[in-house]
Write a protein that holds these residues in place. Structure first.
Motif, PDB file in Angstrom:
ATOM      1  N   LEU A 264       0.828  -1.201   0.000  1.00  0.00           N
ATOM      2  CA  LEU A 264       0.000   0.000   0.000  1.00  0.00           C
ATOM      3  C   LEU A 264       0.865   1.255   0.000  1.00  0.00           C
ATOM      4  O   LEU A 264       0.589   2.218  -0.725  1.00  0.00           O
ATOM      5  CB  LEU A 264      -0.932   0.007   1.217  1.00  0.00           C
ATOM      6  CG  LEU A 264      -1.986  -1.094   1.291  1.00  0.00           C
ATOM      7  CD1 LEU A 264      -2.761  -0.984   2.590  1.00  0.00           C
ATOM      8  CD2 LEU A 264      -2.941  -1.014   0.106  1.00  0.00           C
ATOM      9  N   ARG A 265       1.900   1.240   0.808  1.00  0.00           N
ATOM     10  CA  ARG A 265       2.774   2.415   0.890  1.00  0.00           C
ATOM     11  C   ARG A 265       3.448   2.693  -0.446  1.00  0.00           C
ATOM     12  O   ARG A 265       3.559   3.853  -0.864  1.00  0.00           O
ATOM     13  CB  ARG A 265       3.834   2.224   1.987  1.00  0.00           C
ATOM     14  CG  ARG A 265       4.877   3.344   1.985  1.00  0.00           C
ATOM     15  CD  ARG A 265       5.644   3.431   3.282  1.00  0.00           C
ATOM     16  NE  ARG A 265       6.585   2.340   3.481  1.00  0.00           N
ATOM     17  CZ  ARG A 265       7.354   2.221   4.555  1.00  0.00           C
ATOM     18  NH1 ARG A 265       7.282   3.120   5.524  1.00  0.00           N
ATOM     19  NH2 ARG A 265       8.186   1.205   4.683  1.00  0.00           N
ATOM     20  N   ALA A 266       3.889   1.653  -1.114  1.00  0.00           N
ATOM     21  CA  ALA A 266       4.622   1.826  -2.370  1.00  0.00           C
ATOM     22  C   ALA A 266       3.803   2.572  -3.409  1.00  0.00           C
ATOM     23  O   ALA A 266       4.341   3.326  -4.224  1.00  0.00           O
ATOM     24  CB  ALA A 266       5.058   0.465  -2.911  1.00  0.00           C
ATOM     25  N   GLY A 267       2.475   2.378  -3.376  1.00  0.00           N
ATOM     26  CA  GLY A 267       1.637   3.032  -4.360  1.00  0.00           C
ATOM     27  C   GLY A 267       1.102   4.378  -3.944  1.00  0.00           C
ATOM     28  O   GLY A 267       0.451   5.060  -4.746  1.00  0.00           O
ATOM     29  N   TRP A 268       1.368   4.786  -2.704  1.00  0.00           N
ATOM     30  CA  TRP A 268       0.770   6.026  -2.196  1.00  0.00           C
ATOM     31  C   TRP A 268       1.789   7.098  -1.815  1.00  0.00           C
ATOM     32  O   TRP A 268       1.598   8.269  -2.085  1.00  0.00           O
ATOM     33  CB  TRP A 268      -0.095   5.715  -0.970  1.00  0.00           C
ATOM     34  CG  TRP A 268      -0.756   6.935  -0.387  1.00  0.00           C
ATOM     35  CD1 TRP A 268      -1.947   7.470  -0.770  1.00  0.00           C
ATOM     36  CD2 TRP A 268      -0.257   7.777   0.657  1.00  0.00           C
ATOM     37  NE1 TRP A 268      -2.224   8.598  -0.029  1.00  0.00           N
ATOM     38  CE2 TRP A 268      -1.198   8.807   0.860  1.00  0.00           C
ATOM     39  CE3 TRP A 268       0.906   7.766   1.447  1.00  0.00           C
ATOM     40  CZ2 TRP A 268      -1.025   9.812   1.812  1.00  0.00           C
ATOM     41  CZ3 TRP A 268       1.076   8.767   2.394  1.00  0.00           C
ATOM     42  CH2 TRP A 268       0.130   9.771   2.571  1.00  0.00           C
ATOM     43  N   GLU A 269       2.874   6.695  -1.186  1.00  0.00           N
ATOM     44  CA  GLU A 269       3.770   7.664  -0.558  1.00  0.00           C
ATOM     45  C   GLU A 269       4.412   8.612  -1.565  1.00  0.00           C
ATOM     46  O   GLU A 269       4.741   8.228  -2.689  1.00  0.00           O
ATOM     47  CB  GLU A 269       4.872   6.930   0.221  1.00  0.00           C
ATOM     48  CG  GLU A 269       5.734   7.848   1.076  1.00  0.00           C
ATOM     49  CD  GLU A 269       6.729   7.085   1.912  1.00  0.00           C
ATOM     50  OE1 GLU A 269       6.885   7.393   3.093  1.00  0.00           O
ATOM     51  OE2 GLU A 269       7.369   6.159   1.350  1.00  0.00           O
TER      52      GLU A 269
END
Length: 321
Positions: free
Chosen positions: A111-116
């Motif tokens: 999730l982080r990889a696609g948002w941060e």
């Protein structure tokens, strides 16, 4: 194998700025999504593609609010019930429990990889719940709590979590044990207490007594403290601006409802409260206690409540051309 972590040695929320969290995961999944969560355990969803899709959709709603407001985010794993006592009730042996705690961090990494974005850090936190019922007094001493929770913390360390956060604690001894276990494994920890309608822990201790006792017995080991699973009306009077201990409280994840824990336990319907009123109460808390910068929800809240909190607390963002 120990994974390389991103923020474990330099948590960005300690440097300032607003960081959002999610809301009432279990109540949202049960009452809004119709998901069956045995023993209120969301971690079981990680074991199926359909369950992971449900979790991804859940988190995405909050990440969208954070993106719209330009804030950072603390992603908590869906593992509040993923300790050995609850796992036994759900048919998970020690190996399966460790595996799912490790995998919960990998799930959040995706999730982080696609948002941060560089201007909006995303911190991954392994979520720890009380050994027993968060609404009933815990009975462990600090040494027993340290040994008990060390196993789950070790799984989060192995998975590569940036930190751990213990939620809905009502026992000072359990909080001390968790803080010591995290320190022994060199991972930052936050401690979040819950209180009754009188602003005190279930055994009668004040928030001040709880925070100061944990700091005293652990030499200030927790990165910070939080309050969760209580409506602001229940704890506002327990906080006195200007007192040194309140500067240790850096986050709030309040309930939507003003009902007591006993009333919520007996309720068969969801009380979503008043999101706008909740937002105003967060605004007032932020004004009185500017160290409170981790903002989210707990039972009965969903992304609409976090949106209302942002609307009340944050200045409007200029629209891009």
């Amino acid at each position: 194998m120990i994974e390389v972590t991103k923020y474990r040695h330099d948590l960005p929320q300690r440097r300032g700025g607003i960081f959002l969290t999610d809301g009432g995961m279990e109540t949202t999944l049960i009452f809004h999504e119709g998901v069956d969560l045995p023993h209120f355990a969301a971690f079981v969803l990680l074991d199926s593609p359909k369950g992971r899709q449900k979790l991804q959709k859940y988190y995405a709603a909050y990440l969208a609010v954070a993106r719209a407001h330009g804030t950072g985010f603390v992603l908590d794993s869906p593992t509040w019930r993923a300790n050995s006592d609850w796992a036994d009730k759900l048919g998970y042996d020690a190996a399966a429990l460790k595996a799912i705690n490790v995998r919960s961090i990998a799930f959040l990494e995706g999730l982080r990889a696609g948002w941060e974005r560089p201007e909006a850090p995303c911190v991954i936190s392994g979520a720890i719940g009380p050994r027993g019922d968060g609404y009933k007094a815990g009975r462990m001493d600090a040494a027993e709590a340290e040994a008990y929770h060390a196993t789950q913390i070790a799984a989060f360390v192995e998975g590569g979590a940036d930190m751990v956060t213990a939620y809905t604690l009502n026992s000072i001894n359990e909080a001390i044990g968790i803080a010591r276990a995290a320190r022994a494994q060199r991972i930052p920890a936050a401690i979040s207490f819950t209180v009754e309608t009188d602003g005190r822990l279930v055994n009668g201790e004040t928030l001040r007594e709880a925070v100061e006792a944990v700091d005293r017995e652990t030499s200030g080991a927790p990165e910070y403290f939080m309050i969760n699973c209580a409506h602001p009306a229940h704890f506002e009077s327990a906080l006195q601006a200007g007192e040194a201990w309140t500067r240790r409280i850096h986050g709030v994840r309040a309930n939507a409802s003003t009902k007591s824990h006993a009333e919520l336990d007996e309720s068969t319907t969801l009380d979503a409260g008043d999101p706008r009123d909740l937002g105003r109460r967060y605004r007032d808390l932020r004004r009185a206690f500017p160290a409170m910068r981790m903002l989210g929800g707990c039972c009965g809240t969903d992304h609409r409540h976090v949106q209302a909190i942002c609307d009340a607390v944050l200045p409007p963002r200029a629209l891009s051309a």
